[in-house]
Design a protein around this motif. Structure first.
Motif, PDB file in Angstrom:
ATOM      1  N   ARG A 170      -4.799   6.327  14.061  1.00  0.00           N
ATOM      2  CA  ARG A 170      -4.699   5.882  12.657  1.00  0.00           C
ATOM      3  C   ARG A 170      -5.229   4.462  12.462  1.00  0.00           C
ATOM      4  O   ARG A 170      -5.770   4.149  11.399  1.00  0.00           O
ATOM      5  N   PHE A 171      -5.050   3.615  13.473  1.00  0.00           N
ATOM      6  CA  PHE A 171      -5.486   2.223  13.379  1.00  0.00           C
ATOM      7  C   PHE A 171      -6.724   2.022  14.252  1.00  0.00           C
ATOM      8  O   PHE A 171      -6.873   2.661  15.304  1.00  0.00           O
ATOM      9  N   THR A 172      -7.578   1.098  13.824  1.00  0.00           N
ATOM     10  CA  THR A 172      -8.776   0.771  14.595  1.00  0.00           C
ATOM     11  C   THR A 172      -8.913  -0.741  14.676  1.00  0.00           C
ATOM     12  O   THR A 172      -8.954  -1.423  13.644  1.00  0.00           O
ATOM     13  N   ILE A 173      -8.995  -1.246  15.896  1.00  0.00           N
ATOM     14  CA  ILE A 173      -9.192  -2.669  16.104  1.00  0.00           C
ATOM     15  C   ILE A 173     -10.672  -2.925  16.367  1.00  0.00           C
ATOM     16  O   ILE A 173     -11.340  -2.120  17.022  1.00  0.00           O
ATOM     17  N   VAL A 232       0.855  -1.184   0.000  1.00  0.00           N
ATOM     18  CA  VAL A 232       0.000   0.000   0.000  1.00  0.00           C
ATOM     19  C   VAL A 232       0.891   1.234   0.000  1.00  0.00           C
ATOM     20  O   VAL A 232       1.995   1.215   0.572  1.00  0.00           O
ATOM     21  N   GLN A 233       0.412   2.294  -0.624  1.00  0.00           N
ATOM     22  CA  GLN A 233       1.175   3.538  -0.642  1.00  0.00           C
ATOM     23  C   GLN A 233       1.000   4.296   0.665  1.00  0.00           C
ATOM     24  O   GLN A 233      -0.053   4.185   1.329  1.00  0.00           O
ATOM     25  N   ALA A 234       1.996   5.057   1.011  1.00  0.00           N
ATOM     26  CA  ALA A 234       1.905   5.891   2.208  1.00  0.00           C
ATOM     27  C   ALA A 234       0.669   6.787   2.112  1.00  0.00           C
ATOM     28  O   ALA A 234       0.377   7.356   1.051  1.00  0.00           O
ATOM     29  N   GLY A 235      -0.049   6.882   3.229  1.00  0.00           N
ATOM     30  CA  GLY A 235      -1.277   7.651   3.256  1.00  0.00           C
ATOM     31  C   GLY A 235      -2.510   6.838   2.939  1.00  0.00           C
ATOM     32  O   GLY A 235      -3.636   7.316   3.128  1.00  0.00           O
ATOM     33  N   GLY A 236      -2.319   5.628   2.464  1.00  0.00           N
ATOM     34  CA  GLY A 236      -3.422   4.759   2.098  1.00  0.00           C
ATOM     35  C   GLY A 236      -3.970   3.975   3.270  1.00  0.00           C
ATOM     36  O   GLY A 236      -3.609   4.216   4.432  1.00  0.00           O
ATOM     37  N   SER A 237      -4.856   3.023   2.946  1.00  0.00           N
ATOM     38  CA  SER A 237      -5.531   2.229   3.974  1.00  0.00           C
ATOM     39  C   SER A 237      -5.476   0.752   3.629  1.00  0.00           C
ATOM     40  O   SER A 237      -5.333   0.371   2.464  1.00  0.00           O
ATOM     41  N   LEU A 238      -5.618  -0.033   4.684  1.00  0.00           N
ATOM     42  CA  LEU A 238      -5.604  -1.485   4.548  1.00  0.00           C
ATOM     43  C   LEU A 238      -6.410  -2.051   5.701  1.00  0.00           C
ATOM     44  O   LEU A 238      -6.431  -1.458   6.796  1.00  0.00           O
ATOM     45  N   VAL A 249      -1.421   5.162   6.555  1.00  0.00           N
ATOM     46  CA  VAL A 249      -0.254   4.331   6.839  1.00  0.00           C
ATOM     47  C   VAL A 249       1.033   5.061   6.461  1.00  0.00           C
ATOM     48  O   VAL A 249       1.052   5.926   5.581  1.00  0.00           O
ATOM     49  N   LYS A 250       2.102   4.665   7.141  1.00  0.00           N
ATOM     50  CA  LYS A 250       3.414   5.268   6.938  1.00  0.00           C
ATOM     51  C   LYS A 250       4.414   4.169   6.600  1.00  0.00           C
ATOM     52  O   LYS A 250       4.199   3.004   6.953  1.00  0.00           O
ATOM     53  N   PRO A 251       5.524   4.529   5.969  1.00  0.00           N
ATOM     54  CA  PRO A 251       6.538   3.512   5.670  1.00  0.00           C
ATOM     55  C   PRO A 251       6.994   2.748   6.915  1.00  0.00           C
ATOM     56  O   PRO A 251       7.291   1.548   6.833  1.00  0.00           O
ATOM     57  N   GLU A 252       7.015   3.413   8.057  1.00  0.00           N
ATOM     58  CA  GLU A 252       7.437   2.732   9.285  1.00  0.00           C
ATOM     59  C   GLU A 252       6.406   1.734   9.795  1.00  0.00           C
ATOM     60  O   GLU A 252       6.661   1.028  10.780  1.00  0.00           O
ATOM     61  N   ASP A 253       5.251   1.656   9.182  1.00  0.00           N
ATOM     62  CA  ASP A 253       4.275   0.623   9.523  1.00  0.00           C
ATOM     63  C   ASP A 253       4.582  -0.693   8.822  1.00  0.00           C
ATOM     64  O   ASP A 253       3.921  -1.699   9.080  1.00  0.00           O
ATOM     65  N   THR A 254       5.564  -0.693   7.940  1.00  0.00           N
ATOM     66  CA  THR A 254       5.949  -1.910   7.239  1.00  0.00           C
ATOM     67  C   THR A 254       6.419  -2.961   8.234  1.00  0.00           C
ATOM     68  O   THR A 254       7.314  -2.710   9.046  1.00  0.00           O
TER      69      THR A 254
END
Length: 116
Positions: free
Chosen positions: A67-70, A12-18, A86-91
């Motif tokens: 940013r995240f929701t469980i 996913v690109q930075a700023g996107g969602s998953l 999302v950010k690159p550091e979420d990889t």
């Protein structure tokens, strides 16, 4: 015994969602909590989020708060982790777990890669 199967990872690109899913199965599934950890290359596994399976407030790591929701769907025995902005550091490889009868059960992990 509880089996967990994760899905939803990918690129996913930075700023996107998953949205990650964690499907639980087992003859006597009766978990009291669901959570997610992640592990980036060369780093230790770290806590991401946790929620009680019935009622209760979720908990988040500071790095993902806002940013995240469980969430979980009790009727489907499935937990989710919605990842926004999302950010690159979420990889990392993301692992779900459930706590039941004093045991912690883990999924096999799903890779999330965030491109900048």
């Amino acid at each position: 015994q509880v089996q967990l199967v994760e899905s939803g990872g990918g690129l996913v690109q930075a700023g996107g969602s998953l949205r990650l899913s964690c499907a639980a199965s087992g003859r006597s599934f009766n978990a009291y909590a669901l959570g997610w950890f992640r592990q980036a290359p060369g780093k230790e596994r770290e806590f991401v989020a946790r929620i009680a399976w019935t009622i209760g407030r979720p908990n988040y790591a500071d790095s993902v708060k806002g940013r995240f929701t469980i969430s979980r769907d009790n009727s489907k025995n499935t937990g989710y982790l919605r990842m926004d902005s999302v950010k690159p550091e979420d990889t990392a490889v993301y692992y779900c777990y459930v706590d039941q009868d004093g045991m912690r059960y883990w999924g096999q992990g799903t890779q999330v890669t965030v491109s900048s």
